[in-house]
Design a protein around this motif. Sequence first.
Motif, PDB file in Angstrom:
ATOM      1  N   GLY A   1       0.676  -1.199  -0.119  1.00 45.20           N
ATOM      2  CA  GLY A   1       0.083   0.014   0.059  1.00 45.20           C
ATOM      3  C   GLY A   1       0.964   1.308  -0.093  1.00 45.20           C
ATOM      4  O   GLY A   1       0.453   2.314  -0.511  1.00 45.20           O
ATOM      5  N   GLY A   2       2.082   1.164   0.681  1.00 47.64           N
ATOM      6  CA  GLY A   2       2.731   2.269   0.602  1.00 47.64           C
ATOM      7  C   GLY A   2       3.449   2.875  -0.759  1.00 47.64           C
ATOM      8  O   GLY A   2       3.377   3.838  -1.082  1.00 47.64           O
ATOM      9  N   ILE A   3       3.887   1.603  -1.410  1.00 45.56           N
ATOM     10  CA  ILE A   3       4.396   1.896  -2.796  1.00 45.56           C
ATOM     11  C   ILE A   3       3.234   2.665  -3.646  1.00 45.56           C
ATOM     12  O   ILE A   3       3.611   3.450  -4.080  1.00 45.56           O
ATOM     13  N   ALA A   4       2.115   1.798  -3.489  1.00 46.14           N
ATOM     14  CA  ALA A   4       0.997   2.531  -4.381  1.00 46.14           C
ATOM     15  C   ALA A   4       0.717   3.708  -3.962  1.00 46.14           C
ATOM     16  O   ALA A   4       0.468   4.651  -4.895  1.00 46.14           O
TER      17      ALA A   4
ATOM     18  N   MET B   1     -12.163   8.022  13.473  1.00 47.21           N
ATOM     19  CA  MET B   1     -13.293   7.189  13.306  1.00 47.21           C
ATOM     20  C   MET B   1     -13.337   6.254  12.135  1.00 47.21           C
ATOM     21  O   MET B   1     -13.753   5.271  11.833  1.00 47.21           O
ATOM     22  N   SER B   2     -12.872   6.933  10.964  1.00 48.86           N
ATOM     23  CA  SER B   2     -13.098   6.067   9.464  1.00 48.86           C
ATOM     24  C   SER B   2     -11.906   4.797   9.851  1.00 48.86           C
ATOM     25  O   SER B   2     -12.319   3.680   9.458  1.00 48.86           O
TER      26      SER B   2
ATOM     27  N   PRO C   1      -4.040   8.365  -1.426  1.00 50.05           N
ATOM     28  CA  PRO C   1      -3.103   7.474  -1.038  1.00 50.05           C
ATOM     29  C   PRO C   1      -3.284   7.129   0.358  1.00 50.05           C
ATOM     30  O   PRO C   1      -2.956   5.863   0.725  1.00 50.05           O
ATOM     31  N   ALA C   2      -3.933   7.951   1.082  1.00 53.50           N
ATOM     32  CA  ALA C   2      -3.888   7.149   2.376  1.00 53.50           C
ATOM     33  C   ALA C   2      -5.135   6.202   2.616  1.00 53.50           C
ATOM     34  O   ALA C   2      -5.231   5.123   3.189  1.00 53.50           O
TER      35      ALA C   2
ATOM     36  N   LEU D   1      -2.294   8.452   9.927  1.00 55.89           N
ATOM     37  CA  LEU D   1      -2.653   8.965   8.432  1.00 55.89           C
ATOM     38  C   LEU D   1      -3.687  10.097   8.484  1.00 55.89           C
ATOM     39  O   LEU D   1      -4.627  10.437   9.645  1.00 55.89           O
ATOM     40  N   PRO D   2      -3.753  11.014   7.530  1.00 58.53           N
ATOM     41  CA  PRO D   2      -4.608  12.058   7.206  1.00 58.53           C
ATOM     42  C   PRO D   2      -5.957  11.857   6.929  1.00 58.53           C
ATOM     43  O   PRO D   2      -6.593  12.354   6.087  1.00 58.53           O
TER      44      PRO D   2
END
Length: 236
Positions: A40-43, A186-187, A127-128, A181-182
């Motif tokens: 996920g970080g690379i993507a 709650m999400s 991205p997040a 992460l930004p």
Amino acid sequence: MRSVLALLQFCTSLPLGRPVEFEQFARRSYLYPLAGYVIGGIAAGIVYWIGSPAVGAAVALATVLVLSGCNHFDGLLDLGDGLMAHGSREKRIAAMTDRTTGAGAVAAGVVVTLIAFAGLLDAANLPAAILTAEVCAKVAMSYLTTLGVPFREGIHSYLHGFARPWFLVPATLLALPLFLLPLPRMSIALALVAAAGIAAVMMLLARHLFGGINGDVVGAANEITRAGVLLLLALL
């Protein structure tokens, strides 16, 4: 570190040198979420520079599929065939484990991919979102590996044989950095709840239809959880 390397060699198509003994990861399958951070970080790093939401969503999904070698996607297709098969449990298992690709496989692949793409397309922070979804997908895989009783010998039964109930704790703790992460906290919390819920549903469904869990079910859980989390983040 050898366990992490074995994990990445199992979960990704990255060129990581000489293969490490698989048992190094099998004894620590709670490390699954780390693969989610890498993939996920690379993507996320790639799509951060893409301004178009549609192009970014497509590239993000393509990246995570390519980086995972489509291994988990293959499990989704096999599960689709097993779900659509009619008849006894044995016929469903045969449909899921044979090498042919039927209409159920195509339908499962298309539906899950469309949901994931739509979720990414409407994500407030693409991205997040892809990073969160990928880590949650690996959390679901860890849960199923730990709790899912196998119905046949294979990779899943091998991993399950080393798993212990306490593996659920470190697998969950490894997902906590997502709260940095930004995205609304709650999400993130609901995404982790969704991952656990999808894992539970997959386990109950597989137990009813196939008599237990195999590697295809675990791989399918990765794809379904990713799509489910992305849809949830978009709706929130």
